[in-house]
Scaffold this motif. Sequence first.
Motif, PDB file in Angstrom:
ATOM      1  N   PRO A 111       9.392   7.386   9.540  1.00  6.45           N
ATOM      2  CA  PRO A 111      10.326   7.266   8.414  1.00  6.45           C
ATOM      3  C   PRO A 111       9.643   6.762   7.151  1.00  6.45           C
ATOM      4  O   PRO A 111       8.562   6.168   7.205  1.00  6.45           O
ATOM      5  N   SER A 112      10.316   6.972   6.041  1.00  9.57           N
ATOM      6  CA  SER A 112       9.788   6.560   4.738  1.00  9.57           C
ATOM      7  C   SER A 112       9.456   5.065   4.726  1.00  9.57           C
ATOM      8  O   SER A 112      10.239   4.250   5.218  1.00  9.57           O
ATOM      9  N   GLY A 113       8.296   4.738   4.200  1.00 13.01           N
ATOM     10  CA  GLY A 113       7.921   3.332   4.045  1.00 13.01           C
ATOM     11  C   GLY A 113       7.222   2.725   5.257  1.00 13.01           C
ATOM     12  O   GLY A 113       6.879   1.541   5.245  1.00 13.01           O
ATOM     13  N   CYS A 114       6.993   3.534   6.305  1.00 19.23           N
ATOM     14  CA  CYS A 114       6.375   2.965   7.511  1.00 19.23           C
ATOM     15  C   CYS A 114       4.842   2.883   7.382  1.00 19.23           C
ATOM     16  O   CYS A 114       4.174   2.401   8.300  1.00 19.23           O
ATOM     17  N   GLY A 115       4.306   3.367   6.279  1.00 23.84           N
ATOM     18  CA  GLY A 115       2.888   3.146   6.020  1.00 23.84           C
ATOM     19  C   GLY A 115       1.956   4.302   6.340  1.00 23.84           C
ATOM     20  O   GLY A 115       0.731   4.133   6.359  1.00 23.84           O
ATOM     21  N   PHE A 153       0.826  -8.727   0.702  1.00 22.89           N
ATOM     22  CA  PHE A 153       1.854  -8.001   1.484  1.00 22.89           C
ATOM     23  C   PHE A 153       1.183  -7.166   2.580  1.00 22.89           C
ATOM     24  O   PHE A 153       0.357  -6.301   2.313  1.00 22.89           O
ATOM     25  N   TYR A 174      -1.390  -4.873   0.543  1.00 18.73           N
ATOM     26  CA  TYR A 174      -1.364  -4.773  -0.917  1.00 18.73           C
ATOM     27  C   TYR A 174      -1.276  -6.228  -1.388  1.00 18.73           C
ATOM     28  O   TYR A 174      -0.219  -6.853  -1.221  1.00 18.73           O
ATOM     29  N   THR A 202      -0.310   4.930   3.322  1.00 15.65           N
ATOM     30  CA  THR A 202      -1.184   3.761   3.157  1.00 15.65           C
ATOM     31  C   THR A 202      -2.294   3.795   4.189  1.00 15.65           C
ATOM     32  O   THR A 202      -3.482   3.639   3.867  1.00 15.65           O
ATOM     33  N   ILE A 258      -6.089   0.961  -5.625  1.00 12.12           N
ATOM     34  CA  ILE A 258      -4.900   0.174  -6.000  1.00 12.12           C
ATOM     35  C   ILE A 258      -5.312  -1.303  -6.004  1.00 12.12           C
ATOM     36  O   ILE A 258      -5.799  -1.807  -4.984  1.00 12.12           O
TER      37      ILE A 258
HETATM   38  N1  LIG Z   1       0.683   0.680  -4.584  1.00 12.86           N
HETATM   39  C1  LIG Z   1       1.437  -0.095  -3.796  1.00 12.86           C
HETATM   40  N2  LIG Z   1       1.590  -1.406  -4.076  1.00 12.86           N
HETATM   41  C2  LIG Z   1       2.351  -2.207  -3.299  1.00 12.86           C
HETATM   42  N3  LIG Z   1       2.991  -1.783  -2.189  1.00 12.86           N
HETATM   43  C3  LIG Z   1       2.879  -0.490  -1.868  1.00 12.86           C
HETATM   44  C4  LIG Z   1       2.105   0.423  -2.642  1.00 12.86           C
HETATM   45  N4  LIG Z   1       2.186   1.649  -2.067  1.00 12.86           N
HETATM   46  C5  LIG Z   1       2.973   1.505  -0.988  1.00 12.86           C
HETATM   47  N5  LIG Z   1       3.387   0.223  -0.867  1.00 12.86           N
HETATM   48  C6  LIG Z   1       4.264  -0.322   0.195  1.00 12.86           C
HETATM   49  O1  LIG Z   1       3.620  -0.157   1.443  1.00 12.86           O
HETATM   50  C7  LIG Z   1       4.565   0.231   2.433  1.00 12.86           C
HETATM   51  C8  LIG Z   1       4.139   1.555   3.040  1.00 12.86           C
HETATM   52  O2  LIG Z   1       4.259   2.586   2.058  1.00 12.86           O
HETATM   53  P1  LIG Z   1       3.709   4.061   2.279  1.00 12.86           P
HETATM   54  O3  LIG Z   1       3.885   4.814   1.007  1.00 12.86           O
HETATM   55  O4  LIG Z   1       2.360   4.000   2.866  1.00 12.86           O
HETATM   56  O5  LIG Z   1       4.719   4.600   3.386  1.00 12.86           O
HETATM   57  P2  LIG Z   1       4.944   6.090   3.882  1.00 12.86           P
HETATM   58  O6  LIG Z   1       5.248   6.010   5.343  1.00 12.86           O
HETATM   59  O7  LIG Z   1       3.819   6.956   3.492  1.00 12.86           O
HETATM   60  O8  LIG Z   1       6.261   6.475   3.074  1.00 12.86           O
HETATM   61  P3  LIG Z   1       6.779   7.896   2.548  1.00 12.86           P
HETATM   62  O9  LIG Z   1       7.018   8.714   3.769  1.00 12.86           O
HETATM   63  O10 LIG Z   1       8.046   7.550   1.832  1.00 12.86           O
HETATM   64  O11 LIG Z   1       5.729   8.470   1.651  1.00 12.86           O
HETATM   65  C9  LIG Z   1       5.929   0.275   1.739  1.00 12.86           C
HETATM   66  O12 LIG Z   1       6.559  -0.962   1.939  1.00 12.86           O
HETATM   67  C10 LIG Z   1       5.565   0.462   0.290  1.00 12.86           C
HETATM   68  O13 LIG Z   1       6.546  -0.084  -0.554  1.00 12.86           O
END
Ligand SMILES: Nc1ncnc2c1ncn2[C@@H]1O[C@H](COP(=O)(O)OP(=O)(O)OP(=O)(O)O)[C@@H](O)[C@H]1O
Length: 259
Positions: free
Chosen positions: A38-42, A17, A14, A45, A57
């Motif tokens: 876990p949450s936030g592992c991508g 980042f 992103y 994405t 995005i």
């Molecule tokens: N639109 C965005 N802009 C900037 N950073 C983002 C965006 N969407 C997600 N991120 C970041 O990318 C990383 C991965 O997020 P992502 O939502 O893909 O994780 P996830 O594993 O699907 O989480 P969850 O299980 O909580 O849905 C995180 O650090 C998040 O903050």
Amino acid sequence: MSKSIEVQDLNVYYSDFLAVEGVSIDIEPRSVTAFIGPSGCGKSTFLRTLNRMHEVIPGGHVKGRVLIDGDDLYGPGVDPVLVRRHVGMVFQRPNPFPTMSIRENVLAGAKLNDKRMSKSDADGLVEKSLKGANLWNEVKDRLDKPGGGLSGGQQQRLCIARAIAVSPDVLLMDEPCSALDPISTFAIEELISELKNDYTIVIVTHNMQQASRVSDKTAFFNIAGTGKPGRLIEYNDTSTIFTAPTVQATEDYVSGRFG
Ligand SMILES: Nc1ncnc2c1ncn2[C@@H]1O[C@H](COP(=O)(O)OP(=O)(O)OP(=O)(O)O)[C@@H](O)[C@H]1O
């Protein structure tokens, strides 16, 4: 119809980042693959990079390659809008067009592809897609009623009908049951098992039981800490991931010790 997905050393950003780092994975046609972690592992994405949805995005971009049946999704001249017709997506919250009729919802994507579809072709496609999404019997007598009048579980199946009406090669599902009650969840899980005869399916889920019930393969993603990129830690047959994973973090996660 169903196609393979081959990802080679993919980084997802992103802006500057680095959200996901170094993912390589081969996904077979006619299979269900679950992404867990876990949450936030991508997970979401990375899922979105499989149909270039992350590009909506601002700043979202990748390095690396994604091949669908050998064709580079990010090759020069590839139109992301076309990509999304071949690689469909179903989201966490059912998102039918609420005031459009059930019939128009099913046809929404297909009509963009074929603006001059005859009434009988359209009728056939509506019936086939709704049958494919296990919704036909519940809605066949009210096709002209608004999609917003269906229950949450029915709306999610309507979204699946809309996705399959364009005959995609791959179906991506981002936590498709997280807003649904257990009975609707069961209906969607049954449907996923049937759809895998025709499609390559990738599903993000937080529900370990769901991953073990519906998927053939499971990919475990993890993150080393806030601000660090997510990585693919382990990818194997679902039964192996849940009974004999090779990485300690996978075992800790699937046994509920963290996440
Ligand atoms: N639109 C965005 N802009 C900037 N950073 C983002 C965006 N969407 C997600 N991120 C970041 O990318 C990383 C991965 O997020 P992502 O939502 O893909 O994780 P996830 O594993 O699907 O989480 P969850 O299980 O909580 O849905 C995180 O650090 C998040 O903050």
